[in-house]
Write a protein that holds these residues in place. Structure first.
Motif, PDB file in Angstrom:
ATOM      1  N   VAL A 103       0.841  -1.207   0.000  1.00  0.00           N
ATOM      2  CA  VAL A 103       0.000   0.000   0.000  1.00  0.00           C
ATOM      3  C   VAL A 103       0.876   1.256   0.000  1.00  0.00           C
ATOM      4  O   VAL A 103       0.573   2.226  -0.685  1.00  0.00           O
ATOM      5  CB  VAL A 103      -0.968  -0.013   1.207  1.00  0.00           C
ATOM      6  N   ALA A 104       1.985   1.200   0.747  1.00  0.00           N
ATOM      7  CA  ALA A 104       2.901   2.346   0.792  1.00  0.00           C
ATOM      8  C   ALA A 104       3.457   2.644  -0.605  1.00  0.00           C
ATOM      9  O   ALA A 104       3.525   3.802  -1.023  1.00  0.00           O
ATOM     10  CB  ALA A 104       4.046   2.076   1.757  1.00  0.00           C
ATOM     11  N   LEU A 105       3.809   1.584  -1.324  1.00  0.00           N
ATOM     12  CA  LEU A 105       4.349   1.746  -2.687  1.00  0.00           C
ATOM     13  C   LEU A 105       3.302   2.335  -3.619  1.00  0.00           C
ATOM     14  O   LEU A 105       3.604   3.194  -4.456  1.00  0.00           O
ATOM     15  CB  LEU A 105       4.804   0.389  -3.232  1.00  0.00           C
ATOM     16  N   LEU A 106       2.055   1.872  -3.462  1.00  0.00           N
ATOM     17  CA  LEU A 106       0.956   2.362  -4.306  1.00  0.00           C
ATOM     18  C   LEU A 106       0.704   3.845  -4.047  1.00  0.00           C
ATOM     19  O   LEU A 106       0.499   4.626  -4.993  1.00  0.00           O
ATOM     20  CB  LEU A 106      -0.331   1.558  -4.054  1.00  0.00           C
ATOM     21  N   ILE A 107       0.751   4.239  -2.777  1.00  0.00           N
ATOM     22  CA  ILE A 107       0.525   5.651  -2.432  1.00  0.00           C
ATOM     23  C   ILE A 107       1.623   6.518  -3.029  1.00  0.00           C
ATOM     24  O   ILE A 107       1.370   7.584  -3.594  1.00  0.00           O
ATOM     25  CB  ILE A 107       0.441   5.840  -0.898  1.00  0.00           C
ATOM     26  N   LYS A 108       2.865   6.005  -2.946  1.00  0.00           N
ATOM     27  CA  LYS A 108       3.997   6.761  -3.512  1.00  0.00           C
ATOM     28  C   LYS A 108       3.822   6.912  -5.020  1.00  0.00           C
ATOM     29  O   LYS A 108       4.036   7.992  -5.590  1.00  0.00           O
ATOM     30  CB  LYS A 108       5.295   5.993  -3.211  1.00  0.00           C
ATOM     31  N   ARG A 109       3.371   5.805  -5.652  1.00  0.00           N
ATOM     32  CA  ARG A 109       3.170   5.822  -7.104  1.00  0.00           C
ATOM     33  C   ARG A 109       2.080   6.817  -7.486  1.00  0.00           C
ATOM     34  O   ARG A 109       2.206   7.539  -8.488  1.00  0.00           O
ATOM     35  CB  ARG A 109       2.790   4.423  -7.597  1.00  0.00           C
ATOM     36  N   ILE A 110       1.018   6.879  -6.683  1.00  0.00           N
ATOM     37  CA  ILE A 110      -0.071   7.840  -6.948  1.00  0.00           C
ATOM     38  C   ILE A 110       0.462   9.266  -6.901  1.00  0.00           C
ATOM     39  O   ILE A 110       0.113  10.096  -7.742  1.00  0.00           O
ATOM     40  CB  ILE A 110      -1.241   7.663  -5.941  1.00  0.00           C
ATOM     41  N   SER A 111       1.345   9.541  -5.953  1.00  0.00           N
ATOM     42  CA  SER A 111       1.884  10.908  -5.844  1.00  0.00           C
ATOM     43  C   SER A 111       2.708  11.258  -7.082  1.00  0.00           C
ATOM     44  O   SER A 111       2.642  12.384  -7.585  1.00  0.00           O
ATOM     45  CB  SER A 111       2.710  11.069  -4.572  1.00  0.00           C
ATOM     46  N   TYR A 112       3.478  10.287  -7.590  1.00  0.00           N
ATOM     47  CA  TYR A 112       4.286  10.540  -8.792  1.00  0.00           C
ATOM     48  C   TYR A 112       3.392  10.747 -10.018  1.00  0.00           C
ATOM     49  O   TYR A 112       3.632  11.640 -10.835  1.00  0.00           O
ATOM     50  CB  TYR A 112       5.252   9.378  -9.054  1.00  0.00           C
ATOM     51  N   VAL A 113       2.346   9.922 -10.132  1.00  0.00           N
ATOM     52  CA  VAL A 113       1.428  10.039 -11.272  1.00  0.00           C
ATOM     53  C   VAL A 113       0.676  11.371 -11.199  1.00  0.00           C
ATOM     54  O   VAL A 113       0.486  12.035 -12.221  1.00  0.00           O
ATOM     55  CB  VAL A 113       0.431   8.844 -11.320  1.00  0.00           C
ATOM     56  N   ALA A 114       0.293  11.770  -9.983  1.00  0.00           N
ATOM     57  CA  ALA A 114      -0.402  13.059  -9.797  1.00  0.00           C
ATOM     58  C   ALA A 114       0.511  14.211 -10.193  1.00  0.00           C
ATOM     59  O   ALA A 114       0.076  15.189 -10.813  1.00  0.00           O
ATOM     60  CB  ALA A 114      -0.857  13.218  -8.355  1.00  0.00           C
ATOM     61  N   LEU A 115       1.799  14.077  -9.850  1.00  0.00           N
ATOM     62  CA  LEU A 115       2.782  15.111 -10.208  1.00  0.00           C
ATOM     63  C   LEU A 115       2.887  15.215 -11.735  1.00  0.00           C
ATOM     64  O   LEU A 115       2.856  16.325 -12.293  1.00  0.00           O
ATOM     65  CB  LEU A 115       4.139  14.749  -9.598  1.00  0.00           C
ATOM     66  N   ALA A 116       2.985  14.063 -12.394  1.00  0.00           N
ATOM     67  CA  ALA A 116       3.085  14.045 -13.856  1.00  0.00           C
ATOM     68  C   ALA A 116       1.820  14.621 -14.493  1.00  0.00           C
ATOM     69  O   ALA A 116       1.889  15.399 -15.448  1.00  0.00           O
ATOM     70  CB  ALA A 116       3.307  12.613 -14.348  1.00  0.00           C
ATOM     71  N   THR A 117       0.660  14.257 -13.929  1.00  0.00           N
ATOM     72  CA  THR A 117      -0.630  14.746 -14.448  1.00  0.00           C
ATOM     73  C   THR A 117      -0.715  16.267 -14.306  1.00  0.00           C
ATOM     74  O   THR A 117      -1.116  16.968 -15.237  1.00  0.00           O
ATOM     75  CB  THR A 117      -1.809  14.098 -13.700  1.00  0.00           C
ATOM     76  N   GLY A 118      -0.309  16.765 -13.145  1.00  0.00           N
ATOM     77  CA  GLY A 118      -0.335  18.213 -12.899  1.00  0.00           C
ATOM     78  C   GLY A 118       0.563  18.971 -13.857  1.00  0.00           C
ATOM     79  O   GLY A 118       0.161  19.981 -14.456  1.00  0.00           O
ATOM     80  N   ALA A 119       1.768  18.436 -14.028  1.00  0.00           N
ATOM     81  CA  ALA A 119       2.736  19.086 -14.919  1.00  0.00           C
ATOM     82  C   ALA A 119       2.214  19.089 -16.360  1.00  0.00           C
ATOM     83  O   ALA A 119       2.292  20.112 -17.061  1.00  0.00           O
ATOM     84  CB  ALA A 119       4.079  18.367 -14.844  1.00  0.00           C
ATOM     85  N   LEU A 120       1.666  17.949 -16.759  1.00  0.00           N
ATOM     86  CA  LEU A 120       1.135  17.808 -18.120  1.00  0.00           C
ATOM     87  C   LEU A 120      -0.067  18.719 -18.351  1.00  0.00           C
ATOM     88  O   LEU A 120      -0.199  19.341 -19.422  1.00  0.00           O
ATOM     89  CB  LEU A 120       0.713  16.358 -18.340  1.00  0.00           C
ATOM     90  N   ALA A 121      -0.935  18.827 -17.351  1.00  0.00           N
ATOM     91  CA  ALA A 121      -2.130  19.680 -17.449  1.00  0.00           C
ATOM     92  C   ALA A 121      -1.729  21.148 -17.579  1.00  0.00           C
ATOM     93  O   ALA A 121      -2.300  21.892 -18.372  1.00  0.00           O
ATOM     94  CB  ALA A 121      -3.023  19.481 -16.228  1.00  0.00           C
ATOM     95  N   MET A 122      -0.713  21.538 -16.803  1.00  0.00           N
ATOM     96  CA  MET A 122      -0.237  22.932 -16.878  1.00  0.00           C
ATOM     97  C   MET A 122       0.370  23.200 -18.255  1.00  0.00           C
ATOM     98  O   MET A 122       0.178  24.267 -18.841  1.00  0.00           O
ATOM     99  CB  MET A 122       0.792  23.206 -15.775  1.00  0.00           C
ATOM    100  N   MET A 123       1.103  22.194 -18.744  1.00  0.00           N
ATOM    101  CA  MET A 123       1.718  22.304 -20.063  1.00  0.00           C
ATOM    102  C   MET A 123       0.636  22.459 -21.140  1.00  0.00           C
ATOM    103  O   MET A 123       0.742  23.310 -22.035  1.00  0.00           O
ATOM    104  CB  MET A 123       2.513  21.026 -20.342  1.00  0.00           C
ATOM    105  N   ALA A 124      -0.423  21.674 -21.037  1.00  0.00           N
ATOM    106  CA  ALA A 124      -1.529  21.716 -22.004  1.00  0.00           C
ATOM    107  C   ALA A 124      -2.238  23.066 -21.961  1.00  0.00           C
ATOM    108  O   ALA A 124      -2.585  23.626 -22.995  1.00  0.00           O
ATOM    109  CB  ALA A 124      -2.523  20.592 -21.725  1.00  0.00           C
TER     110      ALA A 124
END
Lengths: 179, 71
Positions: A103-124
Motif C-alpha cells: 500500500v505504501a508503494l501504491l501511495i507513492k506511485r499515486i503521488s508521482y502520477v499526480a505530479l506528472a498529471t499536474g505538470a502535463l495539465a499545466m503544459m496543455a
C-alpha cells in the motif's frame, strides 16, 4: 462505527470503479475520434468529445492539432491510471493491519502520477493559451483541461501521506514484535 | 541483539512446555515463540510480570544482557 467505515469503503470502491471506467471511455473516445479525424473524415474534429471543437486548430496546423490531442489523450490516460492505483489500494487494504509495504508503494506511485498529471495539465493549458494568442479558436479546450495546480498540490499532499505511511509501517512492525 | 531471552532455560527448569506456558501466561503460541527465539523487539512489563509469576523467577533469570562485541 466499524460497520459505517466498511460501508463507506464499499461506496468509495464502487465510485472509484465508475470513475475508472468513465476515464477509460473518455480516453478511448478521444483516441478513436482523433483517429477518425486524421484518417477517415476531418469533420470529426468539430466534436471530438462532448463539444470539444478543434477544427480551427486542425485547419491552422495539423501538427499542433495532433500534439494537443495526444496530450489530452495522455492526460486522461494518466488520470485513469491514477484511479486504477486507488482501486488497487482498496483491494489490498486490510483495516486490521493497514500499514503494508504494498500500500505504501501504491501511495507513492499515486503521488508521482499526480505530479506528472499536474505538470502535463499545466503544459496543455499553457500550450492552449499560446495557440489562442496566435488567433486560433479552441472551443471547449479550457473546460477540458483541468487545473494543473490542483493536481500538483494533490501530489504534494499524497507524498507527505506516503512518508507518514512509511513511518506507520515501522511502528506497526515494532508493535507486532512486542509481546 | 544484546538482550538474550533465556525462556527455554527457565521452562526446562520448571519442566513446563510451551503450550502450558502459553495457556498460563495468556499469550499465543506465536507470540511466545517470537519471545523465545529472540525476535521480539519489546516486552511489556505486564507480560514479564505474568511470565515471572508462572515460572516463579526473576526478570534477570529470563533476560540477559550480552555486549555486542562479546556476542
Amino acid at each position: 462505527m466499524k460497520k459505517k467505515t466498511h460501508e463507506l469503503l464499499i461506496i468509495m470502491k464502487v465510485l472509484s470503479w465508475i470513475a475508472f471506467f468513465g476515464l477509460c471511455i473518455k480516453t478511448g473516445a478521444l483516441a478513436i475520434t482523433f483517429f477518425v479525424s486524421e484518417f477517415i473524415n476531418p469533420i470529426a474534429s468539430k466534436n471530438l468529445y462532448l463539444g470539444l471543437n478543434l477544427s480551427n486548430l486542425k485547419q491552422f496546423s495539423n501538427l499542433h492539432y495532433s500534439a494537443i490531442i495526444l496530450l489530452l489523450i495522455f492526460l486522461t490516460a494518466l488520470k485513469a491510471y491514477m484511479i486504477y492505483l486507488v482501486i488497487r489500494i482498496f483491494l489490498k487494504l486490510n483495516l486490521m493491519n493497514p500499514f503494508s509495504t504494498d500500500v505504501a508503494l501504491l501511495i507513492k506511485r499515486i503521488s508521482y502520477v499526480a505530479l506528472a498529471t499536474g505538470a502535463l495539465a499545466m503544459m496543455a493549458t499553457q500550450y492552449g493559451q499560446w495557440l489562442s494568442k496566435k488567433g486560433v479558436e479552441l472551443n471547449g479546450l479550457t473546460e477540458f483541461v483541468d487545473s494543473g495546480a490542483a493536481f500538483l498540490f494533490f501530489a504534494g499532499i499524497i507524498f507527505i501521506i506516503s512518508l507518514v505511511f512509511k513511518k506507520g509501517i515501522e511502528i506497526q512492525t515494532e508493535n507486532e514484535l512486542t509481546v | 541483539m544484546p538482550i538474550i531471552v533465556n525462556l527455554d532455560v527457565m521452562m526446562a527448569k520448571r519442566k513446563m512446555s510451551l503450550n502450558e506456558l502459553s495457556e498460563k501466561v495468556g499469550l499465543t503460541l506465536a507470540n511466545l515463540s517470537i519471545l523465545k527465539t529472540g525476535k521480539a523487539k519489546a516486552v511489556r512489563f505486564s507480560t514479564l510480570e505474568t511470565i515471572c509469576k508462572v515460572l516463579q523467577c526473576q526478570p534477570g533469570d529470563i533476560l540477559e544482557y550480552v555486549d555486542d562485541k562479546a556476542h
